[in-house]
Design a protein around this motif. Structure first.
Motif, PDB file in Angstrom:
ATOM      1  N   ARG A   1      -7.237  -7.158  -2.191  1.00  0.00           N
ATOM      2  CA  ARG A   1      -6.703  -6.018  -1.451  1.00  0.00           C
ATOM      3  C   ARG A   1      -7.041  -6.218   0.024  1.00  0.00           C
ATOM      4  O   ARG A   1      -7.844  -5.504   0.604  1.00  0.00           O
ATOM      5  N   ALA A   2      -6.450  -7.229   0.612  1.00  0.00           N
ATOM      6  CA  ALA A   2      -6.854  -7.620   1.954  1.00  0.00           C
ATOM      7  C   ALA A   2      -6.148  -6.778   3.001  1.00  0.00           C
ATOM      8  O   ALA A   2      -5.071  -6.253   2.772  1.00  0.00           O
TER       9      ALA A   2
ATOM     10  N   GLY B   1      -3.544 -11.894  -1.558  1.00  0.00           N
ATOM     11  CA  GLY B   1      -4.433 -11.467  -0.491  1.00  0.00           C
ATOM     12  C   GLY B   1      -4.941 -12.671   0.287  1.00  0.00           C
ATOM     13  O   GLY B   1      -4.182 -13.588   0.605  1.00  0.00           O
ATOM     14  N   CYS B   2      -6.255 -12.668   0.538  1.00  0.00           N
ATOM     15  CA  CYS B   2      -6.843 -13.700   1.396  1.00  0.00           C
ATOM     16  C   CYS B   2      -6.641 -15.100   0.832  1.00  0.00           C
ATOM     17  O   CYS B   2      -6.384 -16.043   1.583  1.00  0.00           O
TER      18      CYS B   2
ATOM     19  N   HIS C   1     -14.382   0.330   4.354  1.00  0.00           N
ATOM     20  CA  HIS C   1     -14.831  -0.231   3.080  1.00  0.00           C
ATOM     21  C   HIS C   1     -14.628  -1.748   3.065  1.00  0.00           C
ATOM     22  O   HIS C   1     -15.368  -2.468   2.426  1.00  0.00           O
ATOM     23  N   GLU C   2     -13.565  -2.186   3.746  1.00  0.00           N
ATOM     24  CA  GLU C   2     -13.025  -3.520   3.491  1.00  0.00           C
ATOM     25  C   GLU C   2     -14.005  -4.610   3.853  1.00  0.00           C
ATOM     26  O   GLU C   2     -13.965  -5.693   3.296  1.00  0.00           O
ATOM     27  N   CYS C   3     -14.895  -4.358   4.810  1.00  0.00           N
ATOM     28  CA  CYS C   3     -15.773  -5.424   5.281  1.00  0.00           C
ATOM     29  C   CYS C   3     -17.235  -5.155   4.947  1.00  0.00           C
ATOM     30  O   CYS C   3     -18.120  -5.862   5.432  1.00  0.00           O
ATOM     31  N   ARG C   4     -17.486  -4.158   4.122  1.00  0.00           N
ATOM     32  CA  ARG C   4     -18.895  -3.856   3.830  1.00  0.00           C
ATOM     33  C   ARG C   4     -19.572  -5.031   3.156  1.00  0.00           C
ATOM     34  O   ARG C   4     -20.721  -5.352   3.437  1.00  0.00           O
TER      35      ARG C   4
ATOM     36  N   ARG D   1       1.474  -2.573   9.706  1.00  0.00           N
ATOM     37  CA  ARG D   1       1.127  -1.425   8.876  1.00  0.00           C
ATOM     38  C   ARG D   1       0.462  -1.920   7.602  1.00  0.00           C
ATOM     39  O   ARG D   1       0.988  -2.798   6.932  1.00  0.00           O
ATOM     40  N   HIS D   2      -0.685  -1.365   7.278  1.00  0.00           N
ATOM     41  CA  HIS D   2      -1.337  -1.670   6.008  1.00  0.00           C
ATOM     42  C   HIS D   2      -0.604  -0.928   4.907  1.00  0.00           C
ATOM     43  O   HIS D   2       0.065   0.056   5.163  1.00  0.00           O
ATOM     44  N   ARG D   3      -0.807  -1.362   3.682  1.00  0.00           N
ATOM     45  CA  ARG D   3      -0.110  -0.687   2.601  1.00  0.00           C
ATOM     46  C   ARG D   3      -0.677   0.706   2.360  1.00  0.00           C
ATOM     47  O   ARG D   3      -0.042   1.532   1.726  1.00  0.00           O
ATOM     48  N   ASP D   4      -1.878   0.990   2.860  1.00  0.00           N
ATOM     49  CA  ASP D   4      -2.444   2.329   2.662  1.00  0.00           C
ATOM     50  C   ASP D   4      -2.046   3.279   3.791  1.00  0.00           C
ATOM     51  O   ASP D   4      -2.555   4.390   3.863  1.00  0.00           O
TER      52      ASP D   4
END
Lengths: 292, 493
Positions: free
Chosen positions: A49-50, A79-80, A188-191, A279-282
């Motif tokens: 979920r990148a 994703g990545c 959240h994405e980089c925690r 634009r991100h998907r969220d």
């Protein structure tokens, strides 16, 4: 495609050395493509979920490394992972995908074309016999092969908890150096990736960081490659500047910059057309690396 | 006793009342009462109601052979509206009522056993047929019938009143001005400026909208308030919309006052319920939403087959149903408002709760609405859950009244530009947008960036045109185009 298949047993001379010396190497390596691509590589891994941030980082680092002659290894996931494979292919480099099912079972669905392209110069490998469907548990054990094939592992984006952690753990067990691309402390994405940095991974902030570690871990680059500039030029646009600090939704931008929401929506949309944000998907918008 | 007489009436066929002649023949033979001419069960039962109603009204039922023929023969006749014409035919045939009075009258109505008239569904359809054939309508008194312009209505309450001749025509009532539902207002909403903006655009330009957001974000609440800012129905639209409601047996008073219909079927609705069907064929939700709003909450939960059925009505603005009885057309010009969660767990992009869906699952969920249907949705907007602090310190947004005013003004502007009211396309649309060179360059750049198809460009231009109308601007600027682009569905162009 059958003639591209190969099977290498542990102990055979062409079994990758870095893999045989790692803890718990697979008894047989099943693969499709070019077995000579199984040399010490740069492992590039990150979230499925990148965000555009992780995708851009994977593209930039994997693209440069492949252009410089390093093999790029990853897991073929969306994703990545796929961004890294694609960037390596686009740079005419070699790349290896390690699958959690049989090497002839395309996974995830829809990655058939990409995997086939990988086999032209690189390889798609697995420790599972031909035709094995991927199982949940197999992804974790697959990660140890990615770690072992890598001379150096680069984590571009990882949330918490994340499967990326297991790969990093395997890499440390196999005595590989682990580099991490730092991320925003607000999302959240980089925690996960930031946590790895706290635990002692090397921060990789630009190409020369990566180059230094790669030369130490794997060896000198095979050929010179242009080093892309990862830093966006400064901008007078406060919306763009805000989005470069972290991805945000239009209503957040409006709130933080005390702007009218409709004005923000128009501004962001114009920036998107100019190719400066995506634009991100969220629903959030985020900045991308220069030249993307 | 001998005699025969023919009374004019009609039977419902879709939203149309098709003229039918009721021929009554009273003659010698074994006493009987037969109805022929493809009557359904409700028409057959008219015999008992008519017999009792005639007796209760002080007339006599002849002890003779009575045959009622409904012509044309091949057409199926439905409903209880035949009671009154059969009774009149019988009374005239037996000389109890004068023939001359009923020569050119369209009669319809159900009778109670005591001779009182009851309303039947579709009175407006009967009224329109009476208008078309140039006859007055003899029918149970109904408030909505008197709002039809030019129609002469003869309201009848009791069968026995006919002894004194035909009733005098009802006074035409001017429809009262539209009253919107004051219980709902946009000023109750905290934040959500972007969604309210998108709904204003939808109301002004008749664009289809999809609201995407986590549960509890207020999608349903916002969509319901859309009804408060829609421009009022025009005279012609009122009759069209009221007609559908009338034949479905639903109240049509509000529509005749100018309030646009707002239909919100549950996602378990069947295809017949959505687009029409059954026997006799009844209009579906898309037709009940004619000239109004069709709100589909939890849109991905609707069956894929049901959703795909919406494509034809959205394209043609009507539904064509082909059944054994023949082909029926229902009007279906509606604005679609959909609401959807962004993913199965609903929390993709939710600030407060992480999404637990695998990426592939999200794609499949979003694909449930289907590309061709998404292609017809011009405005997609995210509805975010407002922070608790915003709710408690809510200042309130724009009122429905002010939004309604700007929507009406925007619609007037667009009507002034093109009187047809149809959505323009191609060069006509480009001409109406009157783009500057800079705006044209921006449109080309965005088409390249987002890989817009011809249809995609048309959609962006249409929305941009509406936005410019809302901003009271004659030309479409880059800002309008950029805003229109921001309502684009991610990934679908």
């Amino acid at each position: 495609v059958k003639d591209l298949r190969f099977e290498i047993e542990l102990g055979q001379p062409d079994y990758p050395t870095q893999l045989s010396e790692s803890p718990n190497p697979p008894a047989v390596l099943y693969g499709i493509g070019n077995p000579s691509a199984l040399e010490p590589a740069l492992g590039v891994i990150g979230a499925r979920r990148a965000t555009p941030y992780g995708i851009s980082a994977a593209e930039q680092f994997a693209g440069w490394a492949a252009a410089a002659g390093y093999v790029v290894v990853s897991g073929g996931a969306i994703g990545c992972d796929q961004a890294a494979h694609k960037a390596a292919l686009a740079a005419n480099g070699r790349t290896v995908a390690v699958l959690a099912g049989g090497a002839d079972v395309p996974y995830p669905r829809g990655s058939h074309a990409l995997l086939e392209q990988i086999t032209v110069d690189g390889a798609v490998v697995s420790e599972h016999p031909w035709g094995t469907e991927p199982r949940r548990w197999a992804f974790r054990t697959r990660n140890r092969i990615i770690a072992a094939l890598s001379g150096m592992l680069l984590v571009v984006e990882a949330a918490l908890p994340s499967g990326t952690f297991s790969t990093a753990d395997y890499a440390i067990d196999a005595n590989r150096s682990v580099g991490v691309v730092p991320g925003s402390i607000f999302g959240h994405e980089c925690r996960g990736s930031n946590r790895l940095l706290c635990q002692g991974a090397y921060p990789i902030c630009d190409i020369s960081d990566l180059r230094g570690h790669l030369e130490q871990a794997i060896g000198p680059l095979a050929r010179q490659a242009d080093e892309p500039n990862l830093i966006n030029p400064p901008s007078d646009d406060k919306v763009l500047t805000a989005l470069r600090s972290m991805p945000m939704r239009p209503d957040d931008i409006a709130f933080r910059l005390s702007m009218d929401i409709v004005e923000v929506a128009r501004r962001v949309s114009a920036l998107e057309v100019a190719g400066l944000v995506v634009r991100h998907r969220d629903g959030r918008y985020g900045s991308v690396a220069p030249g993307c | 006793v001998r005699g025969r007489y023919t009374v004019r009436t009609a039977t419902l066929c879709g939203v149309e009342a098709v003229p039918v002649d009721v021929e009554v023949d009273v003659g010698p033979g074994i006493p009987s009462f037969a109805i022929v001419g493809l009557p359904d069960l409700a028409v057959q039962e008219a015999r008992e109601r008519v017999r009792s109603a005639i007796r209760a009204s002080g007339y006599e039922v002849p002890n003779a052979r009575i045959v009622v023929n409904l012509a044309p023969g091949p057409l199926r006749k439905h409903g209880t509206g035949f009671d009154l014409p059969i009774a009149i035919g019988l009374l005239v045939a037996t000389g109890q009522l004068p023939a001359a009075a009923f020569e050119s009258v369209l009669a319809v109505g159900e009778l109670s056993l005591l001779g009182r008239l009851r309303a039947v569904p579709g009175l407006i359809a009967y009224g329109l047929t009476a208008l078309r054939t140039g006859m007055p309508l003899l029918a149970p008194s109904s408030s909505s019938l008197t709002m039809l312009p030019d129609l002469k209505v003869l309201p009848l309450e009791l069968l026995s009143e006919l002894k004194a001749g035909l009733p005098s025509p009802a006074q035409r009532r001017e429809p009262a001005p539209a009253v919107t539902d004051r219980r709902l207002d946009f000023s109750d909403v905290c934040g959500q400026e972007m969604t309210i903006r998108a709904l204003s655009i939808a109301a002004a330009g008749g664009h289809n909208v999809l609201l995407v957001g986590p549960p509890g974000g207020g999608k349903t609440m916002l969509a319901r308030r859309l009804a408060t800012i829609l421009p009022p129905l025009t005279e012609e639209e009122r009759v069209e919309a009221a007609l559908v409601h009338s034949v479905s047996g639903l109240p049509e008073d509000d529509i005749l006052r100018g309030v646009r219909p707002f239909r919100a079927p549950h996602h378990s609705a069947s295809i017949a319920g959505l687009v029409g069907g059954g026997s006799p064929v009844r209009p579906g939700e898309v037709s009940l939403a004619h000239q109004g709003v069709l709100f589909l909450d939890e849109m991905p939960e609707f069956g894929p087959a049901s959703l795909q059925c919406l494509r034809q009505p959205m394209e043609d603005h009507r539904v064509t149903l082909v059944r054994a009885d023949g082909r029926l057309n229902f009007p279906a010009r509606f604005t679609l408002v959909g609401a959807a969660n962004p993913c199965p767990c609903g929390h993709l992009g939710d600030r407060n709760k992480a999404c637990t869906c695998a990426p592939g699952v999200v794609d499949r969920y979003q694909a449930r609405i289907g590309g061709p249907l998404m292609d017809r949705i011009d405005v997609v907007v995210r509805v975010e859950r407002p922070d608790a602090s915003k709710i408690t310190s809510c200042e309130g947004g724009p009122t429905s009244n002010s939004l309604h005013a700007s929507v009406c003004e925007a619609r007037e502007r667009s009507l002034r530009r093109s009187s047809t009211g149809e959505n323009p396309s191609g060069s006509a649309l480009l001409g109406q947008c009157d783009l500057s060179d800079k705006a044209r360059g921006f449109l080309e750049a965005s088409a390249n960036r987002h890989h817009l198809s011809g249809r995609g460009i048309t959609r962006v231009l249409r929305v941009a045109r509406t936005i410019a109308d809302l901003d009271q601007e004659g030309r479409v600027h880059e800002g309008h185009l950029a805003e229109a682009l921001s309502y684009r569905q991610a990934g679908v162009t």
